[in-house]
Scaffold this motif. Structure first.
Motif, PDB file in Angstrom:
ATOM      1  N   PHE A  18       0.833  -1.200   0.000  1.00 44.29           N
ATOM      2  CA  PHE A  18       0.000   0.000   0.000  1.00 44.29           C
ATOM      3  C   PHE A  18       0.869   1.252   0.000  1.00 44.29           C
ATOM      4  O   PHE A  18       0.535   2.236  -0.650  1.00 44.29           O
ATOM      5  CB  PHE A  18      -0.949  -0.002   1.203  1.00 44.29           C
ATOM      6  CG  PHE A  18      -1.801   1.236   1.253  1.00 44.29           C
ATOM      7  CD1 PHE A  18      -2.860   1.385   0.382  1.00 44.29           C
ATOM      8  CD2 PHE A  18      -1.510   2.256   2.136  1.00 44.29           C
ATOM      9  CE1 PHE A  18      -3.627   2.543   0.389  1.00 44.29           C
ATOM     10  CE2 PHE A  18      -2.272   3.417   2.155  1.00 44.29           C
ATOM     11  CZ  PHE A  18      -3.343   3.556   1.283  1.00 44.29           C
ATOM     12  N   TYR A  22       0.010   4.197  -2.628  1.00 40.63           N
ATOM     13  CA  TYR A  22      -0.678   5.418  -2.200  1.00 40.63           C
ATOM     14  C   TYR A  22      -0.268   6.672  -2.983  1.00 40.63           C
ATOM     15  O   TYR A  22      -1.152   7.476  -3.325  1.00 40.63           O
ATOM     16  CB  TYR A  22      -0.522   5.621  -0.689  1.00 40.63           C
ATOM     17  CG  TYR A  22      -1.479   6.638  -0.136  1.00 40.63           C
ATOM     18  CD1 TYR A  22      -2.862   6.482  -0.286  1.00 40.63           C
ATOM     19  CD2 TYR A  22      -1.021   7.758   0.533  1.00 40.63           C
ATOM     20  CE1 TYR A  22      -3.748   7.424   0.218  1.00 40.63           C
ATOM     21  CE2 TYR A  22      -1.903   8.700   1.043  1.00 40.63           C
ATOM     22  CZ  TYR A  22      -3.270   8.522   0.885  1.00 40.63           C
ATOM     23  OH  TYR A  22      -4.141   9.453   1.380  1.00 40.63           O
ATOM     24  N   SER A  42     -17.724   8.869   1.509  1.00 37.96           N
ATOM     25  CA  SER A  42     -17.272   8.234   2.754  1.00 37.96           C
ATOM     26  C   SER A  42     -18.139   8.659   3.931  1.00 37.96           C
ATOM     27  O   SER A  42     -18.479   7.846   4.796  1.00 37.96           O
ATOM     28  CB  SER A  42     -15.806   8.576   3.024  1.00 37.96           C
ATOM     29  OG  SER A  42     -14.989   8.053   2.003  1.00 37.96           O
ATOM     30  N   LEU A  91      -8.644  -3.485  -3.355  1.00 41.76           N
ATOM     31  CA  LEU A  91      -8.401  -3.412  -1.913  1.00 41.76           C
ATOM     32  C   LEU A  91      -7.544  -2.215  -1.538  1.00 41.76           C
ATOM     33  O   LEU A  91      -7.853  -1.491  -0.576  1.00 41.76           O
ATOM     34  CB  LEU A  91      -7.773  -4.708  -1.411  1.00 41.76           C
ATOM     35  CG  LEU A  91      -8.648  -5.952  -1.548  1.00 41.76           C
ATOM     36  CD1 LEU A  91      -7.919  -7.189  -1.057  1.00 41.76           C
ATOM     37  CD2 LEU A  91      -9.955  -5.779  -0.799  1.00 41.76           C
ATOM     38  N   TYR A  92      -6.476  -1.985  -2.284  1.00 44.17           N
ATOM     39  CA  TYR A  92      -5.643  -0.814  -2.025  1.00 44.17           C
ATOM     40  C   TYR A  92      -6.456   0.469  -2.213  1.00 44.17           C
ATOM     41  O   TYR A  92      -6.293   1.437  -1.469  1.00 44.17           O
ATOM     42  CB  TYR A  92      -4.427  -0.776  -2.945  1.00 44.17           C
ATOM     43  CG  TYR A  92      -3.296  -1.703  -2.574  1.00 44.17           C
ATOM     44  CD1 TYR A  92      -3.187  -2.255  -1.307  1.00 44.17           C
ATOM     45  CD2 TYR A  92      -2.316  -2.008  -3.505  1.00 44.17           C
ATOM     46  CE1 TYR A  92      -2.134  -3.085  -0.978  1.00 44.17           C
ATOM     47  CE2 TYR A  92      -1.249  -2.839  -3.185  1.00 44.17           C
ATOM     48  CZ  TYR A  92      -1.171  -3.376  -1.917  1.00 44.17           C
ATOM     49  OH  TYR A  92      -0.116  -4.195  -1.600  1.00 44.17           O
ATOM     50  N   TYR A  95      -8.792   0.993   0.785  1.00 40.00           N
ATOM     51  CA  TYR A  95      -7.984   1.448   1.911  1.00 40.00           C
ATOM     52  C   TYR A  95      -7.531   2.895   1.682  1.00 40.00           C
ATOM     53  O   TYR A  95      -7.547   3.726   2.596  1.00 40.00           O
ATOM     54  CB  TYR A  95      -6.796   0.506   2.110  1.00 40.00           C
ATOM     55  CG  TYR A  95      -5.973   0.781   3.343  1.00 40.00           C
ATOM     56  CD1 TYR A  95      -6.564   0.923   4.592  1.00 40.00           C
ATOM     57  CD2 TYR A  95      -4.598   0.898   3.256  1.00 40.00           C
ATOM     58  CE1 TYR A  95      -5.793   1.182   5.721  1.00 40.00           C
ATOM     59  CE2 TYR A  95      -3.822   1.149   4.375  1.00 40.00           C
ATOM     60  CZ  TYR A  95      -4.432   1.292   5.601  1.00 40.00           C
ATOM     61  OH  TYR A  95      -3.673   1.545   6.717  1.00 40.00           O
ATOM     62  N   TRP A  98     -10.110   5.513   2.614  1.00 44.65           N
ATOM     63  CA  TRP A  98     -10.234   5.789   4.053  1.00 44.65           C
ATOM     64  C   TRP A  98      -9.008   6.506   4.606  1.00 44.65           C
ATOM     65  O   TRP A  98      -9.136   7.343   5.504  1.00 44.65           O
ATOM     66  CB  TRP A  98     -10.548   4.502   4.815  1.00 44.65           C
ATOM     67  CG  TRP A  98     -11.934   4.048   4.479  1.00 44.65           C
ATOM     68  CD1 TRP A  98     -12.289   2.980   3.713  1.00 44.65           C
ATOM     69  CD2 TRP A  98     -13.160   4.696   4.835  1.00 44.65           C
ATOM     70  NE1 TRP A  98     -13.658   2.929   3.583  1.00 44.65           N
ATOM     71  CE2 TRP A  98     -14.215   3.965   4.264  1.00 44.65           C
ATOM     72  CE3 TRP A  98     -13.473   5.835   5.586  1.00 44.65           C
ATOM     73  CZ2 TRP A  98     -15.556   4.328   4.429  1.00 44.65           C
ATOM     74  CZ3 TRP A  98     -14.807   6.189   5.749  1.00 44.65           C
ATOM     75  CH2 TRP A  98     -15.824   5.450   5.171  1.00 44.65           C
ATOM     76  N   VAL A  99      -7.829   6.224   4.060  1.00 48.11           N
ATOM     77  CA  VAL A  99      -6.636   6.962   4.485  1.00 48.11           C
ATOM     78  C   VAL A  99      -6.764   8.426   4.059  1.00 48.11           C
ATOM     79  O   VAL A  99      -6.508   9.336   4.856  1.00 48.11           O
ATOM     80  CB  VAL A  99      -5.350   6.313   3.916  1.00 48.11           C
ATOM     81  CG1 VAL A  99      -4.142   7.213   4.134  1.00 48.11           C
ATOM     82  CG2 VAL A  99      -5.130   4.948   4.548  1.00 48.11           C
TER      83      VAL A  99
END
Length: 112
Positions: A18, A22, A42, A91-92, A95, A98-99
């Protein structure tokens, strides 16, 4: 195997972590309006989760992907004019959403 499929496989395997993914994820979210649509999606997802718990009705959970992905994809197609990373790195990308959301919320509290 055709050439497009080979290139798609290379793109999927390009990021082994990740942390490596990112920066690419952020590069796909440069327009403020695109990011705003992600933040809206979100927030709606969290609201639907809370509503589902409060009403004790799991049917509200079914709307979570519609709200989250719907807002995000509108941001990509209308403002960023690119293809969401969800299609190649699901999936990344989830994630990363949310990051990025947590970083945005953190910046709101730091500025006050």
């Amino acid at each position: 195997m055709n050439r497009e499929r080979v290139q798609d496989n290379k793109a999927v395997n390009q990021y082994r972590s990740f942390k490596a993914f990112y920066p690419f994820y952020l590069s796909q979210h440069q327009q403020p309006a695109c990011r705003a649509m992600h933040y809206l999606g979100s927030t709606l997802v969290l609201g639907l989760l809370l509503l589902s718990l409060w009403l004790q009705n799991g049917y509200w959970l079914l709307l979570m992907p519609v709200a989250g992905y719907g807002c995000a994809w509108i941001g990509h197609f209308m403002f960023e004019h690119n293809r969401p990373a969800t299609f190649t790195h699901p999936l990344y990308s989830l994630y990363g959403d949310w990051v990025m959301y947590a970083q945005w919320l953190g910046s709101l509290f730091k500025s006050k």
